[in-house]
Design a protein around this motif. Structure first.
Motif, mmCIF file in Angstrom:
data_model
loop_
_atom_site.group_PDB
_atom_site.id
_atom_site.type_symbol
_atom_site.label_atom_id
_atom_site.label_comp_id
_atom_site.label_asym_id
_atom_site.label_seq_id
_atom_site.Cartn_x
_atom_site.Cartn_y
_atom_site.Cartn_z
ATOM 1 N N LEU A 1 0.858 -1.185 0.000
ATOM 2 C CA LEU A 1 0.000 0.000 0.000
ATOM 3 C C LEU A 1 0.887 1.226 0.000
ATOM 4 O O LEU A 1 1.781 1.340 0.844
ATOM 5 C CB LEU A 1 -0.911 0.030 1.220
ATOM 6 C CG LEU A 1 -1.797 -1.193 1.460
ATOM 7 C CD1 LEU A 1 -2.695 -0.976 2.659
ATOM 8 C CD2 LEU A 1 -2.620 -1.501 0.223
ATOM 9 N N GLY A 2 0.646 2.122 -0.915
ATOM 10 C CA GLY A 2 1.482 3.312 -1.016
ATOM 11 C C GLY A 2 0.948 4.437 -0.154
ATOM 12 O O GLY A 2 -0.242 4.732 -0.169
ATOM 13 N N GLY A 3 1.817 5.081 0.591
ATOM 14 C CA GLY A 3 1.444 6.235 1.393
ATOM 15 C C GLY A 3 2.351 7.403 1.110
ATOM 16 O O GLY A 3 3.585 7.279 1.172
ATOM 17 N N SER B 1 -1.228 -2.859 8.774
ATOM 18 C CA SER B 1 -0.882 -4.205 9.294
ATOM 19 C C SER B 1 -0.442 -5.135 8.184
ATOM 20 O O SER B 1 -0.369 -6.333 8.360
ATOM 21 C CB SER B 1 -2.093 -4.790 10.022
ATOM 22 O OG SER B 1 -3.165 -4.919 9.136
ATOM 23 N N VAL B 2 -0.208 -4.579 6.995
ATOM 24 C CA VAL B 2 0.308 -5.357 5.884
ATOM 25 C C VAL B 2 1.645 -4.766 5.477
ATOM 26 O O VAL B 2 2.127 -3.806 6.072
ATOM 27 C CB VAL B 2 -0.676 -5.335 4.692
ATOM 28 C CG1 VAL B 2 -1.922 -6.107 5.029
ATOM 29 C CG2 VAL B 2 -1.025 -3.898 4.317
ATOM 30 N N ARG B 3 2.280 -5.373 4.447
ATOM 31 C CA ARG B 3 3.610 -4.934 4.033
ATOM 32 C C ARG B 3 3.613 -3.450 3.696
ATOM 33 O O ARG B 3 2.726 -2.937 3.039
ATOM 34 C CB ARG B 3 4.031 -5.725 2.801
ATOM 35 C CG ARG B 3 5.423 -5.356 2.268
ATOM 36 C CD ARG B 3 5.772 -6.245 1.094
ATOM 37 N NE ARG B 3 7.100 -5.973 0.608
ATOM 38 C CZ ARG B 3 7.364 -5.093 -0.340
ATOM 39 N NH1 ARG B 3 6.386 -4.413 -0.888
ATOM 40 N NH2 ARG B 3 8.609 -4.900 -0.749
ATOM 41 N N MET C 1 -1.356 -1.917 -4.363
ATOM 42 C CA MET C 1 -2.807 -1.973 -4.431
ATOM 43 C C MET C 1 -3.445 -0.585 -4.338
ATOM 44 O O MET C 1 -4.499 -0.341 -4.865
ATOM 45 C CB MET C 1 -3.352 -2.835 -3.276
ATOM 46 C CG MET C 1 -2.966 -4.304 -3.378
ATOM 47 S SD MET C 1 -3.772 -5.125 -4.758
ATOM 48 C CE MET C 1 -2.477 -5.097 -5.960
ATOM 49 N N GLN C 2 -2.841 0.340 -3.592
ATOM 50 C CA GLN C 2 -3.475 1.601 -3.245
ATOM 51 C C GLN C 2 -2.424 2.643 -2.929
ATOM 52 O O GLN C 2 -1.354 2.291 -2.443
ATOM 53 C CB GLN C 2 -4.369 1.410 -2.004
ATOM 54 C CG GLN C 2 -5.793 1.877 -2.148
ATOM 55 C CD GLN C 2 -5.869 3.376 -2.272
ATOM 56 O OE1 GLN C 2 -4.906 4.070 -2.109
ATOM 57 N NE2 GLN C 2 -7.035 3.881 -2.580
ATOM 58 N N ILE C 3 -2.742 3.880 -3.238
ATOM 59 C CA ILE C 3 -1.921 5.007 -2.778
ATOM 60 C C ILE C 3 -2.797 5.900 -1.912
ATOM 61 O O ILE C 3 -3.835 6.375 -2.356
ATOM 62 C CB ILE C 3 -1.341 5.822 -3.950
ATOM 63 C CG1 ILE C 3 -0.272 5.013 -4.669
ATOM 64 C CG2 ILE C 3 -0.738 7.125 -3.446
ATOM 65 C CD1 ILE C 3 0.406 5.746 -5.796
ATOM 66 N N VAL C 4 -2.385 6.058 -0.676
ATOM 67 C CA VAL C 4 -3.034 7.037 0.207
ATOM 68 C C VAL C 4 -2.294 8.336 0.003
ATOM 69 O O VAL C 4 -1.126 8.465 0.351
ATOM 70 C CB VAL C 4 -2.981 6.575 1.672
ATOM 71 C CG1 VAL C 4 -3.572 7.626 2.576
ATOM 72 C CG2 VAL C 4 -3.715 5.258 1.820
ATOM 73 N N GLY C 5 -2.979 9.316 -0.589
ATOM 74 C CA GLY C 5 -2.287 10.389 -1.268
ATOM 75 C C GLY C 5 -1.977 11.612 -0.446
ATOM 76 O O GLY C 5 -2.508 11.855 0.606
#
Length: 836
Positions: free
Chosen positions: A35-37, A83-85, A138-142
């Motif tokens: 997951l991208g942050g 709680s994931v990679r 899967m996702q970017i929290v932008g």
């Protein structure tokens, strides 16, 4: 290939360089899905070359503020929630704005990158194909910056429907799902922020404001949204100015200083005392430094969410006025503050190296010291990040069909995760989380006040705004920076008093003069504040009234003195007429009764009794029946009586001359009952006049205002009262004049037949009273018209009853010897001998 396509391809060409995995990063934590942050760890970056960055020291105030608020809070919040990679990379400023999304987007597609060149469509096809691995990103929290979020959203469109969740960008443009189909966010949109501001202004009755904006998309978009919303309210913008935006870490230029001086000069000269600022904090430090030099202390500053909880500005601006800010709802996350402080304590000292992360770690080691400031500023945004991570987790949990024993190991593509994100619905720390049709989480907003005397809670919540209800609730009182702690006034014109209309002055609808509404008009503030509306015909209002009241209905009432007086006169006339009728009935065969008219006397007495009996129809509110009696029955009775007296006067005055000089005419008069025929013809003429009057007007009661007192409404039987009365009285006037003339001609007749003085008196009174009544009604229209009409009619009836029949009753009762045939014959013979 157009410029947009060339720029997009240029971005993709950078992917190879930026796609190296962060396995050696000290922010690395293994997991099944990536997951991208994206978070800002540094601000106020000064460029020293095209590819070189200067990282500010922790001692630099502005850099410390940004690091504490974002790097010291949001990034730990991400780590606390995930709680994931997780692989975390920093975003250090403007020049690296494009790096982080490209790094994440490129990692799952490196095998096809070498063949990309400028074939964007080919790259899109190969993004998640040809790989035996699970797609990792899967996702970017932008990012919180609006421009960066736009870029991420557009990049998401290039990669089909790769979902993006922003935790701070509020632009309404992101609600357009045709342009940004995969963009979601965990904060309310700009329209809700603007609505909250407007309701705050309406609550404190501020309708004259100043708007200051930054020269970027954030300032322009939000100011446009505010202007659009204000067009539907009674709030006006005195003026709007663009704040100069300095380059990071650059000193203020003379041009910028001159521009700020011009803005502050307009601010001082304006009557507006409420200033709304849409700008990032970078543009505000120089501005507020000048504000303090100019000693502005009576201004209410309304901060947008970009700087509403900035601790550095709060520290600098003590005494510069009242500061109110708009920010996201504060939702505490249990255990997070301890996690952030524990994380910095347990981390081993960083190695001696010159990376960006090293300097960040040095700053993070001080978070325990500034834990309170972090809690009160940055942690308001923490919940948005926390929510974004949990939304992704719930979507992934739903797609993998996870249960208590485990989850399915299937390939998860971003568009599949996006579909699940739209359907998530869960409760997090007591808040219901779901995405609406525009991809927003309907979170509440808070209005906070900057407190100067509270170190533990410098940003105190005073109100809450609920986007779903579109309602602002004020929960605490505000400490105003004004004498006596009074609410500051910011109005172009003071509010008009009740019952005053607004006359616009100038181009702004908030600038006006207040004019009183005249009597008979009122101001309906719910409909129109510019024009006073007239009251209905049955109502009236005083000056400056906001509503009309019913006029008092005026008509003759029994308890009024004039009514009692007229009633007593009518009772006297009725009793005297009834007595005369009894006397004449008992002495009907005597010469006095026969000389008075014989049977015609009983007709007159009966009509007089009827006229006196219907006097009460003048009392009380008029109805159709009473109006008909007034217009027809009453006037007809009086006219018949006058006609009988006039014919009797003609008969007495001319009978002797007619018998001697016109014996044949006298024979016809006697043979065909000329007196009764004449009365009948006059009665028919009067009846025709009455019927014509009734048909020409109406018998329905009407209302008309009293000209002397408009609060009174006079009830009358018909609108053309004066013209109708004059028309009805015309025949009566002619008959009165005829009766007077014939009576005067017979003044030399024998005494028993000489009734000239009594008839003259009755006819003179009738004529003068009728003329006086018509004259009175021609110059006066008040409530006395009805009572004067009735009074004159009753007096005329009394003149006939007492003036004509009174002397005959007196002769019958007190001089019976004169009421004999022999006495009448002797008188006639004496009159004849004198004439000869």
């Amino acid at each position: 290939m157009g410029p947009q396509a060339r720029r997009a391809c240029s971005f993709f060409l950078l992917l190879q360089v930026l796609a190296e995995p962060a396995e050696n990063s000290d922010f690395y934590l293994g997991g099944d899905y990536l997951l991208g942050g994206l978070f800002t760890l540094h601000a106020n970056v000064k460029t020293t070359g095209q590819n070189q960055l200067h990282v500010p020291k922790c001692e630099e105030t502005l850099g410390m503020a940004a690091t504490w608020r974002l790097g010291g809070t949001l990034e730990p919040a991400w780590a606390y929630a995930v709680s994931v990679r997780s692989e975390k990379m920093e975003h250090s400023g403007r020049q690296t704005e494009r790096k982080e999304p490209l790094t994440f987007l490129s990692e799952a597609s490196r095998p096809g990158l070498s063949s990309l060149f400028c074939s964007c469509s080919k790259y899109l096809l190969s993004a998640y194909s040809g790989s035996t691995q699970l797609p990792r990103e899967m996702q970017i929290v932008g990012h919180e910056a609006q421009g960066s979020s736009h870029l991420q959203a557009r990049m998401g469109m290039m990669y089909a429907t790769s979902p993006r969740i922003t935790y701070s960008a509020i632009s309404d443009q992101l609600r357009n799902k045709e342009r940004f189909p995969a963009m979601l966010r965990t904060v309310p949109s700009a329209s809700h922020h603007v609505e909250a501001m407007v309701q705050l202004m309406l609550h404190f009755h501020w309708n004259w404001i100043i708007v200051l904006i930054s020269n970027d998309d954030y300032g322009r978009d939000n100011s446009q949204a505010l202007s659009t919303r204000l067009a539907r309210s009674d709030i006006c913008i005195a003026f709007q100015e663009v704040l100069p935006t300095p380059e990071p870490n650059q000193s203020q230029t003379p041009a910028e200083r001159e521009r700020l001086a011009s803005i502050l000069q307009k601010l001082r000269q304006s009557t507006a005392h409420v200033v709304v600022i849409f700008s990032p904090e970078l543009s505000l430090h120089n501005f507020f430094r000048e504000v303090q030099l100019w000693k502005f202390s009576d201004i209410v500053w309304i901060a947008s969410e970009s700087w509403a909880i900035d601790p550095v500005l709060h520290k600098k601006l003590r005494g510069a006025g009242t500061f109110l800010g708009l920010t996201v709802q504060a939702v505490p996350i249990p255990g997070f503050s301890e996690f952030r402080v524990r994380r910095t304590k347990t981390r081993p000292p960083p190695p001696n190296r010159t990376t960006c992360n090293q300097d960040c770690d040095n700053c993070l080691n001080t978070t325990a010291t500034y834990s309170t400031i972090l809690t009160q500023s940055g942690e308001r945004v923490v919940y948005s990040v926390y929510t974004a991570v949990y939304a992704v987790a719930h979507a992934l949990h739903r797609f993998l069909r996870c249960n208590q024993t485990g989850c399915a190991k299937v390939v998860v593509y971003p568009w599949q995760l996006l579909k699940e994100l739209w359907n998530v619905s869960f409760t997090l720390q007591g808040q219901k989380i779901f995405f609406d049709q525009q991809g927003d989480v309907p979170m509440s907003l808070e209005i906070i006040q900057w407190k100067w005397d509270q170190s533990q809670n410098p940003f105190q919540s005073i109100a809450s705004y609920y986007p779903m209800l579109k309602h602002l609730t004020v929960t605490h009182s505000v400490s105003w920076h004004t004498p006596d702690n009074t609410v500051p006034v910011s109005m172009c014109s003071k509010s008009c008093r009740p019952g005053q209309r607004k006359k616009p002055v100038g181009m702004h609808p908030c600038c006006f003069e207040c004019l009183d509404c005249l009597p008979g008009t009122f101001l309906n503030q719910t409909a129109d504040e510019l024009d006073c509306q007239p009251c209905p015909s049955y109502a009236w209002s005083h000056r400056n009234d906001t509503s009309c009241f019913k006029r008092r209905l005026a008509f003759l009432e029994w308890h009024e003195v004039p009514t009692i007086m007229v009633a007593l006169l009518a009772a006297l006339g009725f009793l005297s007429t009834l007595s005369t009728l009894v006397v004449f009935w008992r002495h009907s065969s005597t010469p006095v009764v026969r000389s008075a008219g014989g049977p015609m006397c009983f007709l007159m007495l009966a009509l007089l009794l009827l006229a006196f009996a219907v006097v009460p129809v003048y009392v009380g509110p008029p109805t159709v029946l009473t109006c008909l009696c007034r217009q027809a029955l009453f006037t007809l009775c009086f006219t018949v009586c006058i006609a009988c007296i006039t014919v009797r006067s003609f008969q007495i005055a001319c009978i002797f001359k007619m018998a001697r000089r016109l014996p044949r005419a006298y024979g016809y008069w006697v043979r065909y009952h000329g007196a009764y025929v004449s009365v009948l013809l006059l009665t028919a003429l009067k009846l025709a006049m009455v019927l014509g009057n009734v048909l020409a007007t109406t018998t329905n009661p009407t209302h008309r205002a009293d000209p002397e007192d408009p609060t009174i409404m006079i009830l009358s039987c018909h609108p053309n009262y004066r013209k109708t009365l004059l028309f009805n009285a015309s025949l009566d006037l002619l008959l009165s004049m005829g009766g007077f003339t014939f009576a005067y001609m017979g003044k030399e007749l024998p005494t028993n037949y000489n009734e000239a003085k009594f008839i003259t008196l009755s006819m003179t009174f009738s004529f003068t009273s009728t003329v006086s009544l018509c004259t009175f009604m021609s110059i006066y229209e008040g409530v006395l018209v009805t009572i004067m009409d009735l009074l004159v009619t009753v007096l005329n009836l009394l003149a006939i009853s007492l003036g004509y029949f009174g002397p005959k009753c007196y002769l019958i009762l007190f001089f019976p010897e004169r009421n004999t045939p022999s006495y009448f014959n002797s008188v006639i013979q004496g009159y004849t001998m004198r004439r000869d």
